[in-house]
Each structure stands twice: as C-alpha cells, then as structure tokens.
Design an enzyme around this catalytic site. Sequence first.
Site, PDB file in Angstrom:
ATOM      1  N   GLY A  72       0.841  -1.196   0.000  1.00 38.07           N
ATOM      2  CA  GLY A  72       0.000   0.000   0.000  1.00 38.07           C
ATOM      3  C   GLY A  72       0.873   1.240   0.000  1.00 38.07           C
ATOM      4  O   GLY A  72       2.036   1.195  -0.406  1.00 38.07           O
ATOM      5  N   GLY A  85       4.020   0.731   2.183  1.00 37.42           N
ATOM      6  CA  GLY A  85       4.888  -0.329   1.659  1.00 37.42           C
ATOM      7  C   GLY A  85       5.528   0.049   0.336  1.00 37.42           C
ATOM      8  O   GLY A  85       6.754  -0.054   0.163  1.00 37.42           O
ATOM      9  N   HIS A 107     -16.827   4.878  11.380  1.00 38.26           N
ATOM     10  CA  HIS A 107     -17.329   5.958  10.538  1.00 38.26           C
ATOM     11  C   HIS A 107     -18.855   5.969  10.597  1.00 38.26           C
ATOM     12  O   HIS A 107     -19.483   4.939  10.396  1.00 38.26           O
ATOM     13  CB  HIS A 107     -16.858   5.752   9.093  1.00 38.26           C
ATOM     14  CG  HIS A 107     -16.933   7.000   8.278  1.00 38.26           C
ATOM     15  ND1 HIS A 107     -18.124   7.534   7.871  1.00 38.26           N
ATOM     16  CD2 HIS A 107     -15.972   7.836   7.834  1.00 38.26           C
ATOM     17  CE1 HIS A 107     -17.877   8.646   7.191  1.00 38.26           C
ATOM     18  NE2 HIS A 107     -16.585   8.854   7.154  1.00 38.26           N
ATOM     19  N   ARG A 118     -17.334  12.567  14.080  1.00 39.31           N
ATOM     20  CA  ARG A 118     -17.610  11.176  13.720  1.00 39.31           C
ATOM     21  C   ARG A 118     -18.002  10.297  14.908  1.00 39.31           C
ATOM     22  O   ARG A 118     -18.997   9.587  14.868  1.00 39.31           O
ATOM     23  CB  ARG A 118     -16.363  10.548  13.084  1.00 39.31           C
ATOM     24  CG  ARG A 118     -16.109  11.014  11.688  1.00 39.31           C
ATOM     25  CD  ARG A 118     -14.850  10.374  11.139  1.00 39.31           C
ATOM     26  NE  ARG A 118     -14.620  10.859   9.771  1.00 39.31           N
ATOM     27  CZ  ARG A 118     -13.585  10.500   9.019  1.00 39.31           C
ATOM     28  NH1 ARG A 118     -12.672   9.683   9.495  1.00 39.31           N
ATOM     29  NH2 ARG A 118     -13.449  10.964   7.801  1.00 39.31           N
TER      30      ARG A 118
END
Lengths: 272, 644
Positions: B43, B46, B267, B331
């Site tokens: 990702g 990485g 969320h 949130r």
Amino acid sequence: MEITLKIWRQGSQESKKAKGAFETYKLNDIQEDMSFLEMLDVLNEKLLHEGFEPVAFSHDCREGICGSCGVVINGRAHGPLKGITTCQLHMRHLKKFTTLVIEPWRAKAFPVIKDLVVDRSAFDRILQAGGYISVNTGGVPDANSILIGKHIADEAFVAASCIGCGACVAACPNASANLFVSAKISHLALLPQGQPEKHHRVESILKAMDKEGFGNCSNAGACEYECPKGITLKNIAKLNREYFEAVFSASLEEHPTHAHHGKGDESMHVGH
Amino acid sequence: MSTLDSKIPQGSLTEKWKKQCFDYKLVNPANKRKFDIIVIGSGLAGSSSAASLAELGYNVTVFTHNDSPRRAHSIAAQGGINASKNYQNDNDNVHRLFYDTIKGGDFRAREANVYRLAEISEKIIDQCVAQGVPFAREYGGLLDNRSFGGAQVSRTFYAKGQTGQQLLLGAYGALNRQIQKKKVKVYSYHEMLDLVLVEGRAVGVVVRNLLNGEIKSYSAHAVIMASGGYSNIFYLSTNAKNCNATAIWRAYKKGAYFANPCFTQIHPTCIPASGSYQSKLTLMSESLRNDGRVWVPKQKKDPRKPSEIPDNERDYFLERKYPSFGNLVPRDVAARNIKEMCDEGYGVGKTGLAVYMDFQDALKRLGEEEVESRYGNLFEMYEMITGDDPYVTPMMIYPAAHYTMGGLWVDYNLMSNIEGLFVLGEANFSDHGANRLGASALMQGLADGYFVIPYSIGDYLSQMAKTSKSGFKKPPADSPEFKKAEKEIHESIEKLISRKGQKSPDEIHRELGVIMRDYVGMARNAVGLKKAINEIKSLKDEFADNLRVFQSGESLNESLEKAGRLSDFLELAELMAEDALQRNESCGGHFRTEYQTPEGEALRNDKKFSYVAAWEYTGPKKKPKLNMEKLTFTDIKPSTRSYK
C-alpha cells in the site's frame, strides 16, 4: 430469486481437466439486495458445506476501485450494466435472467489460474517498462511551481483513474490491451512532468505490450463500452499520436540507458 | 509494568527531527547494495518505502497477498491528504497541523512523532506532484484545496473522491521503476505467516504462496511491516475483504509489542447491511451530513414508509441532543448516538440497524439541481447498492469500522521493540492517538515510507553491521530458526485442514463481528467487555472444534486463507477487549459509558491514562503483559472537546 449458474471451473478438483468446463449450480434463496459477489459467497458456503470445492474468484475492495474483480456474465465483461465493476453489480439488476453464464476474462495474455481467477501480471510488466515519471524521492520542486491548467489536470485524472481490471482486454475481439496502455500514456503525456521521457515511454511500453501477447487494436470500441471507469477511445487516438511522434523524432534523439537494467545512473537520462 | 523508551531526541519540538537526521549514521553508497530489506505490504507505506529504499541502493523484496501491488487497500481512500502548505493563505502552518492532529487524537498520540509528520507533510505533496499525481487544480493552474473535519483551514489536497487511488498509483509507479531496474522484487499472492528472529533481531519472514500452498523462508538484514489495519476484525467494515491482522499479529507473538489495540475508528455514515449475507460496508462521504438530517420515527417499529411519517412524529435526535452542532457533530459522537437509538429499538429498515438521513429539506431549500451538483455521484452510488432513490426516499445509514489507530508499537525511528523490525502506516500506532482526523491516514503512510524510513533504517543497518557477530552477512534462509518456523506453519495449516466441523470461517467470523460490534465497538463498558472476553473464548473453542475449510492446501483455497486470518483475529479480539477494559476513561474513539460528562461527552482521565498501552505476548493461554509509554505534552496543554 431462483437462479441457475453455469460457472467455468478450471484447474480445480471438480473439473479435473486442465482445460476446464462449465458446471451448473442452482440457488433458490437469492435476495435482490445481494451483490453479485455476495451471491457467489452464498454459493461457496453451500459448496463448502456439501463437501465440494468452492469457486475461486478475485475480489477485494468490493466498492469498485481496487480492480480485482471481473468476470464475464452472460457474455458481458462486468455484467450487463454500463460503468460499473462486477462487485458493484447487484442481483436486482439481473432479475430478467434465470440463468447466468459466468466465465473468466478470456485472453491469451491472461492465463487462467483457477476457475474465474486469471493472471493479469502482464499489466504490471507493461507499466514496469515505463508507466511512470523517473523521479527519485526528494529533491523535487515545490508542488505549485508546476502550473497545470484545470482542464488538463481533469483530463489527466480521468485517464489516470483506470483500475487495471482488464475488462477492456476481455471485451476486445482481438484481446488488445490498447485502452489500458493508452490510459497511462495519456495520463503522463498530458502533464508537463511527463514530457521529458514521453517518446521513450510510449515506445518502451508498446514493446512490452507486444511481448505479452495481446492482440492489435482494430477500433472495435468494445473496450470503451465495457470500461467501468469511462476511459474513452480518445486515449487510443492519443496513444497513436504519441507513438508516431516518437517514431518520427527518433532520429533526433538518443535513447540511452533507460531500458538497461542495473544502471541506475539518473544523470544519463536525456530529455529532448 | 515496565516503561518503554521511545527514543525521542532531545531538544525543542521544532528541532528534534533535524537533529535526529543529523545524528543518524549513514551507510556508504557502496555498502547499501550489501543490504537486503523485506517489505510486507504494497500500500502507500509499503510501496513508497520499497521504492525509496531501492533508489538509495538497497535490495528490496516486497510481499503482497494481492495479485498486484496496485490493489492494496490504500487504493480505496476517498477524501484527500493533508499538508500544511498554506497555499490558501488562511494562516495554516506546521504547528497548526500538528495541533489539530494532537487535539483530534484526544491527546493520546506522541507529540514528537506528530510534529515530524506535520513538518514532512509539505514534502509529500511536492513528491506526488513530481510523480504526476493529478491532484485537483484551480483555473490558474495552482493546486486546489478543500477543508475537512477537525480543521478550520483548507489544507486537504485531493483528486476527486479517489485520492488514495492516485497516490497509490504514484507510489506504484516509483515501485515499478525500481522493479525494472531489478532493485525490487515483488512476490504477489504471497502472505506473510511468520517473522523470524536470530539473536533477537528480525532477519526474515516465512511466507505462503497462495497459488500453490508452498511455504518458503526469506532472510534479510531488516524487515519492514506495512500491512495495514485490522478493522476487518468486525467482519463488516469498510476495509477490503482481504485486509487482515496476520502479519502484525504473528510479529506480536514473536515479541513485538501491540499498542493501544482498542483504539478503532467507526465511521458514522455507511450504507447499512441489508441482510445476513452482507459481505462488507460501503462508506458514504461525511460531507452528506452538511445537508442531510438524521432521524428515526418516534414510534418504535413504525410500519409506515418514511415519507408517510409526519414531521412531528420524527425524532431528529442529533439536532435535539446537540443543538449547536446538530447533524455535524464529530464522527465518534454521531456514530455513538446512531447506535444508541438502534439499541433502544428505534432503528429502521429490515434489520433495525439503520437510521434515516433525509434530504427533503435540502431539496426544498436548494432545489434538485443544486443537491445533484453537491451529492449527485453519492446519490447514484447509493441507488446502485440499495435500489432506493435518495431524491425520493431518505437514505438509510449505520456506522461501520473503518480505521484502526492502534497497531504495533514503534519508537521515534519507527522501529518496534524488536531490533530490525520496522512498522509503517496504519500497521503502527504512532500518530493518530485515540482518533484519526480525515485526510491524515494517507499523509502518515507516505511520510513514513518516503521520508522517515529511508533515514532511520540506514542508522540501524550501519550500527548492525558494526555490532552484530555476522556483520554484513544475513543468516541464510535455511538456518534452524527458519526451519522451525516453517515446521510450525505446516503443522498449523495441517490442523486447520484436518478439522471436519460444521461452520465455515465466514460463519464464525460473522459471530465474532457481532460480539465486537456490540461490546468492543462504539460504546463500551466493563460489564460488556467482560462478557465479550468470555464469548470470544467460547468462539475460539468453537473455531477449534467445529471449523470447516475446504481440504486442500495445494492450490488457491480461500477458505483456508480466511481460517488462518480468523484464528489471528480471534486472538486479537481478546486483546482489544482487555485493552478497552484496562483503560478506565473515555478518549477519542474509545468511549466507556461509565466515563462521561453529565452532557454525555467523553471524559478523559489524563492523570491516570496519559500513556500508550503496549501489550507484550507472554505465551499461549497466558495473560499478556502491559507495558507503558508515558505521554508528556510540552507544547500543547490537553483540553476537553465540546460540541454542544
């Protein structure tokens, strides 16, 4: 919903044959609100409980952005709806069908790994051949020192939004990867950052594409029609233009070490 | 309880990173090619670290369970990436970004790391633009910004709703360039199953090839883990299906400390589950709450269609409870209140786990055209998934797990307590405290990968070459430590395959998800957490006795992959509950119902809990040990959040 599935099984215990074959399954309790992949989940749970081998299929984000999923459903890449990936397809969109024929992407350059899973590493290798701007980390100018007009930035974004799913190849009668390649070429050729290497990039990438065994483009347009991200044929026109420009300017420049491995000397890169 | 040394450099906050960079030992360019580095995950953290290290001359090997590095879950991040560029001239600066991040994290993050993150943020944008990332622009050609929750300035850079995709493709490009130069080798379809230590140092990993089941060892001079977060412990989350905790959990069992496992972010606005078959949840942008009004019917299980329920029979509970912020509370507050209403039986929809988010007032006030220009694509996405048209009938939403602030403990240099094991991105714990602000995850992943690890790993490698017995040599991948790890993996896979029970990994995982949602989710208390620990224990027994996977380890077998990951989730779940139980306070995403203000807000206890809880594995069936890192705040005084 009741539904009959004809699914391509290959390289798994059920079909035994390396060549593969369709297997038929019946599901009775399918809800309209299920996603297509959740319907396959239900099938796999059933198979697992009955002692049969579940169907292998690619999936990950299940929200249309990772590009993992992708099967041909009743002859259409990512199913009958336009502009979505397989994971975004829901069973209510398939109400008119009583039978679904589900196949993997079919292309010589995408060999089947198992059942509906194909090997798309050819796409990675194509981009390794030059689908980037050669900058190392650090030592770059301030982001706002490069001005890019909004319409150019927006156009580059649309080209860059390709998810690498492979539907374009699966839909193409020639299994050509031109739409995929053109999206990356367009994205980088539109931007000022992409200019220094643009000639080398297009030549190198097209060479890599040919090596992978993808077919040629005959402007059939099926790729554009099935692309879940709205990448248009305009990009292929741009790809061709870029390629001609590169070929005709070849005598004016030299292409030094770029493609040679292991010589990481950045000072050798010559622009034009 | 022992205390931990975070190795924060001396000096003022603004000087620490500069000083540390100067103090880092360097590796001579000719010596860099003698070092091999393993990176787990492809990702943002990485790919950016692998590419940057290869550019410096190190030999890098990357393992990803995906079929291509480009498919890592960073690809799905929507909103944007923060940076204190002050391009909008709205008086932003490094200190303000630092302050907002510390405050947003409810004073449970490490000051020095967060300051460094804010400092580095600007370089990230420069780097990404140079790579050709097509960020949104203004007509004059300059970069555009937008504002995001928790900040009063516009500092978020974005590429439509696909910022994560564009940043990851930028890092993937840099990675591809190094693959072409043969400085990086990527193994796709490979999953890390163990970390191997020799002489107390991390020197390699054992991986499984998902395509043919082959178990193989790879050795290196250092190991970087950038394997992401563990929200999938809830089964239903916004994470991709294959996101898992196996890499970090197996490192934990080899001695790496796991920090603040209970800090998870839920969320509030996701599309709810439509039935028991639900496989994942899709996030709907937070921006919808600007114009959507959240409500439930005053009458429980009201059978009428929402449009038939008159206004005076609706409870706009966020507006009722928080008159000044209304539907725009943060949130965690929104998520908790939605859950409470459903728990009390006011939920709507087939499952009762949903509330309405209504745009009728906005449509009357703004007209359909304006609503479409603001939210058109989101409305379309909603209709695609649910079949309901939000222009006609209210949306239904419910909260879902989507980010984990907790992760492996690292010091200032991003090294875990195991020498040679570095942890980057969501997999570590360091920068977001008890709550992460929007557009900060991408910033952290890239800061770690592009700009921190390339310096800090050099310091480690140069010292290691001098001080370890083997010098520049790495242990061969067939040394006894590797063989032992391989044998254990073979045995554990054999065990999973040989179980002939009745429940699939998904069935057990769904049950785990319900336990975690009910007791270790948005609101927790001691009674519930103890109950959760007991229920997780019995679920573990069920996993041991009644699991069913397809009995083949030699080809692609998803049920086996799922079972392996689930076994780690089951263990981590218990640790999350233990961690939530020891933290007798509320902070950020960790809300203990026993600890709230009379107004129902989170009640922090700085005197007792201003620390990082770093858990140490002590052996199977033994209680883990709690180590602490004291948090001190020199530049910011901890304050209380209020949204009434």
